[in-house]
Design an enzyme around this catalytic site. Structure first.
Site, PDB file in Angstrom:
ATOM      1  N   CYS A 182      41.184  21.579 -35.584  1.00  0.00           N
ATOM      2  CA  CYS A 182      42.153  21.449 -34.490  1.00  0.00           C
ATOM      3  C   CYS A 182      41.440  20.737 -33.343  1.00  0.00           C
ATOM      4  CB  CYS A 182      42.744  22.800 -34.091  1.00  0.00           C
ATOM      5  SG  CYS A 182      41.621  23.954 -33.299  1.00  0.00           S
ATOM      6  N   ARG A 206      44.000  27.497 -33.255  1.00  0.00           N
ATOM      7  CA  ARG A 206      44.618  27.251 -34.558  1.00  0.00           C
ATOM      8  C   ARG A 206      43.630  27.257 -35.710  1.00  0.00           C
ATOM      9  NH1 ARG A 206      47.523  21.742 -33.087  1.00  0.00           N
ATOM     10  NH2 ARG A 206      45.545  21.522 -31.983  1.00  0.00           N
ATOM     11  N   ASP A 225      49.865  23.508 -30.768  1.00  0.00           N
ATOM     12  CA  ASP A 225      48.747  24.135 -30.063  1.00  0.00           C
ATOM     13  C   ASP A 225      49.304  25.192 -29.110  1.00  0.00           C
ATOM     14  OD1 ASP A 225      46.467  24.834 -28.659  1.00  0.00           O
ATOM     15  OD2 ASP A 225      45.826  22.767 -28.336  1.00  0.00           O
TER      16      ASP A 225
END
Length: 160
Positions: free
Chosen positions: A8, A14, A123
């Site tokens: 990420c 994440r 996100d």
């Protein structure tokens, strides 16, 4: 068996969440190694976001207490067979960092998923706790629909 790196932006939300979930299912998914990194992670290694840890704990997943964020390194493209990005911006960042000689496959984490209404994992960093829960829902959906080990690399070869 496939060595997987989940990527990420900063490696705080994440990708560590996906790492924790996938590690718990690694053998059944044909994964010999699971790790995470961030394309733009700080050089100062940090703990995972507390909201990510809370969401994981609420669903009985754990992340090693010693876990710290890290930036994608050039050797990751040799050490891992498959690098899965959480969104297109991260995928472009990986493509830009990829050494010319690398044979690692790069793809979106949700590639090939249908019925989710999206192909990127959003996100949650600047959002609410519910955003972290939604990310965990998407990760669990990906695990439930994980390609068979024999098809794993082929599945993530098609253009994202």
């Amino acid at each position: 068996m496939t060595r997987l790196l989940i990527v990420c932006a900063a490696n705080l939300c994440r990708s560590p969440m996906a790492e924790a979930v996938l590690r718990g299912h690694a053998a059944g998914l044909g994964l010999s190694e699971v790790a995470s990194a961030g394309v733009w992670a700080s050089s100062r290694r940090q703990e995972a976001d507390k909201r990510a840890l809370q969401a994981l704990q609420a669903r009985a997943y754990g992340l090693d207490r010693r876990w710290r964020s890290r930036r994608v390194r050039p050797e990751d493209f040799d050490d891992f067979d498959l690098l899965l990005a959480m969104d297109r911006e991260v995928l472009r960042g990986l493509e830009a960092q990829r050494p010319a000689r690398s044979t690692a496959r790069l793809a979106l984490f949700l590639q090939g998923m249908t019925g989710l209404g999206r192909d990127e994992v959003p996100d949650p960093y600047f959002g609410t706790v519910e955003g972290f829960e939604r990310v965990l829902d998407l990760i669990e959906a990906r695990v439930a629909a994980w390609p068979a080990a024999v098809d794993l690399k082929r599945h993530f070869t098609a253009a994202a």
